[in-house]
Every structure is written in structure tokens, then in C-alpha cells.
Design a protein around this motif. Structure first.
Motif, mmCIF file in Angstrom:
data_model
loop_
_atom_site.group_PDB
_atom_site.id
_atom_site.type_symbol
_atom_site.label_atom_id
_atom_site.label_comp_id
_atom_site.label_asym_id
_atom_site.label_seq_id
_atom_site.Cartn_x
_atom_site.Cartn_y
_atom_site.Cartn_z
ATOM 1 N N GLY A 250 150.833 -46.901 -1.103
ATOM 2 C CA GLY A 250 149.836 -47.053 -0.082
ATOM 3 C C GLY A 250 149.239 -45.872 0.551
ATOM 4 O O GLY A 250 148.001 -45.631 0.618
ATOM 5 N N LEU A 291 150.230 -48.966 8.093
ATOM 6 C CA LEU A 291 150.941 -49.691 6.867
ATOM 7 C C LEU A 291 152.026 -50.754 7.325
ATOM 8 O O LEU A 291 153.098 -50.331 7.674
ATOM 9 C CB LEU A 291 151.161 -48.871 5.308
ATOM 10 C CG LEU A 291 150.374 -47.953 4.868
ATOM 11 C CD1 LEU A 291 151.037 -47.378 3.531
ATOM 12 C CD2 LEU A 291 148.983 -48.637 4.538
ATOM 13 N N PRO A 318 149.431 -53.237 -2.428
ATOM 14 C CA PRO A 318 148.801 -51.845 -1.877
ATOM 15 C C PRO A 318 147.382 -51.591 -2.306
ATOM 16 O O PRO A 318 146.676 -51.027 -1.825
ATOM 17 C CB PRO A 318 149.718 -50.725 -2.256
ATOM 18 C CG PRO A 318 151.144 -51.413 -2.216
ATOM 19 C CD PRO A 318 150.716 -53.125 -2.537
#
Length: 336
Positions: A250, A291, A318
Motif C-alpha cells: 500500500g 492503512l 491494496p
């Protein structure tokens, strides 16, 4: 000229190779262990010699061919080793010029010496790991099955390491496309590849840095600053925080998105127990996104508006971060 070369080769044997063989535990003055000028007839070729045959318990364990110290091994023709390898019970061969020692086996095809060495040792430049690897070849520790297994692993590990080193220094188009297909939706055009390249290079640098941190158990993460989000950032206990592969992926995607706006080095990651924060300039007052990947069942992406108010959206993987590229770009531009 040939005589001078022979003398140079003899000097290499006496000054470097014989002490080296002694260091491996072989008695160079015992013909039952070290056989100089070993002769084995190969087909129609008679009387050819390899410089040394090393024996353990009466069986030839290794063959050694010596070249002048002035000779570069990569330019050397070592046909004798190839031929002798096939007609003796030896499964290991060493080619050396007194500066380097190249170790060969038959990992590609049984009883046929590989064309490339599985291990190289520089007598002047080596580290502790290479010395430990060299210790496998000591007479007292010699175990051919373990060595062959290690040889196979080393061959592929060395080749992979060399490839990755080249990509870290200057990733080629194929490598950019390979990674790009995992982090970018759509075709990898030349312009997209140019956009992704600095992000991929930076990601590789980060992975190396993180590996070093893991090995040394050192955290370079600065302490938390004043919070800007209504969700407070938890103080991170280094022993309880583990950055997952999905969080790293990510982070790489966010860097890829921001690469066309700011230098990717300005986009940083700071992990905590609750979430992984992506920040501008490693400043907690400049959040780009968060995240929330720690749950086993759901993943959320935290996005920030102009007032730095966070909104969480559910994502499947992601790669879905790309769908929020516009919001991420807006956050980055606010700090650029």
C-alpha cells in the motif's frame, strides 16, 4: 613467454594455493591427501594433468586447477576441469588464480561440471559469511551431500542477488513492467513506466532499509507528534508493531501515485498498532492517508480532506488504493 607464465603459475601454487589447501585441513606433503599434477586419461587425450586432486579417505573429493595470478578467471579456459570432472568421482572443482577461488559442482547435470561457479571467494575482500561458507570445504567438516545442496541454493541465490542489485541501481523496462502490473491498473505505457520507476526504486531502498532494521532490531521511526486526526495515534511499542507485506504494498502504491507531484522520498510511512500512517515529510501533521490493514477480515483506507478530517472507506486489497488516487493526490498537493 610460456616459461614466464609457468613460473608465475608455480609461484601462485607455492605462495597462495598450498597454504590455502593447508588452511582447509589438507596435508600438502601427504600424497594420500594432496596429489599434485594429477593424471587421468580422458578418451583419446592421454597424460593431461590437473594441478591438484584432493582426497578424503582415499576418494577424490575435489579437483584444483591453478592459473597465474595475472590471469582473470572470467577469461580463463578451464577445459581440463570439465574433462576430469566427468571421469573422476569428484563432484567439486576449484579454479583459482591466487586472488580468487571459484567453486564448481554438477548442480545442472549429474557428472558434468556446471559452466558457472556456485561460490566465489576473494582472498583479499571477503566477509564473515563468506568465510563461514568457505569452512564447508574443510577436510574435517566435509559432507558432500550438504555441500551439493548448499551449492544449488547458492547458485540461485547469487544469481537472484546479482539481478536484484542491477535492478536497484537501474531498473530495466521488463522489471518496471513486472512490478507495474501489480500496482497499476491499465497498460504500462512508456510514460506510466517513467512515472513508476522512481517509486519502485524508492520502494526497493525502503525494503533494504527495513531488512537492516529487522536484523539489527533498531527502529528509526521518530516519536509521535501532535495528532491532527480525530482518531488518536497509539504510541507504538516496537515489539508489538509488525509492518505487513500488504502495508508495504500500500505504501508503494501511494508513492507511485504521488511520484508525479513530489519526490517520492518525501512520502514516508510510520506504522503503529492500529494503522499504518502515510505522511508527507515524515511529519504527523501532514497526513496523506492511513492503512487499516490489521483486521483479519476487513481492510480500510483512511482519506483526509482539506481540513484534515479523516474518512474511512472499505477496500478489498491494496490495489484498490488506486481508485482513491484523486483524493491522495489532493492531499499531497496541499503539502507540496
Amino acid at each position: 613467454m610460456a616459461e614466464r607464465q609457468a613460473l608465475t603459475e608455480e609461484a601462485t601454487k607455492t605462495a597462495v594455493v598450498m597454504p590455502f589447501l593447508q588452511a582447509l585441513g589438507f596435508d600438502v606433503f601427504n600424497l594420500e591427501e594432496v596429489v599434485p599434477e594429477f593424471i587421468a586419461d580422458v578418451g583419446v587425450k592421454k597424460g593431461e594433468k590437473v594441478d591438484f586432486a584432493l582426497k578424503i579417505d582415499g576418494t577424490i573429493a575435489m579437483l584444483v586447477e591453478v592459473k597465474p595470478i595475472s590471469c582473470k578467471l572470467r577469461d580463463t579456459q578451464f577445459s581440463q576441469l570439465f574433462r576430469y570432472f566427468h571421469v573422476t568421482e569428484a563432484r567439486l572443482a576449484i579454479l583459482t588464480n591466487g586472488r580468487e577461488a571459484w567453486f564448481f559442482s554438477d548442480t545442472d547435470e549429474p557428472n558434468k561440471m556446471d559452466k558457472k561457479p556456485f561460490f566465489t571467494f576473494d582472498f583479499q575482500k571477503h566477509d564473515a559469511a563468506q568465510v563461514e561458507e568457505l569452512a564447508r570445504f574443510q577436510k574435517g567438516r566435509f559432507a558432500i551431500d550438504a555441500i551439493i545442496e548448499a551449492a544449488s541454493n547458492l547458485k540461485y541465490t547469487s544469481a537472484a542477488a546479482a539481478y536484484l542489485k542491477r535492478q536497484m541501481e537501474e531498473p530495466d523496462d521488463d522489471f518496471i513492467r513486472l512490478i507495474g502490473r501489480q500496482i497499476h491498473e491499465g497498460s504500462i505505457t512508456k510514460s506510466v513506466a517513467e512515472q513508476l520507476k522512481p517509486a519502485i526504486q524508492a520502494a526497493l531502498d525502503d525494503l533494504v532499509r527495513d531488512r537492516i532494521q529487522d536484523r539489527l532490531s533498531i527502529t528509526f521511526r521518530p516519536e509521535s507528534a501532535t495528532q491532527v486526526s480525530p482518531v488518536p495515534e497509539e504510541p507504538a511499542n516496537d515489539n508489538e508493531v509488525f509492518t505487513t507485506d500488504e502495508e508495504r504494498e500500500g505504501f508503494m502504491i501511494v508513492r507511485a501515485i504521488g511520484a508525479k507531484i513530489v519526490p517520492v522520498e518525501r512520502i514516508t510511512m510510520r506504522d503503529s498498532k492500529s494503522y499504518c500512517a502515510i505522511l508527507m515529510d515524515d511529519n504527523n501533521r501532514r497526513p496523506i492517508c492511513r492503512l487499516y490493514f490489521n483486521s483479519a477480515t476487513t481492510k480500510n483506507l483512511g482519506l483526509f480532506d482539506a481540513e484534515k478530517k479523516e474518512t474511512r472507506i472499505k477496500i478489498a486489497s491494496p490495489a484498490d488504493i488506486y481508485q482513491s488516487a484523486e483524493a491522495i493526490e489532493a492531499a499531497i498537493r496541499a503539502y507540496a
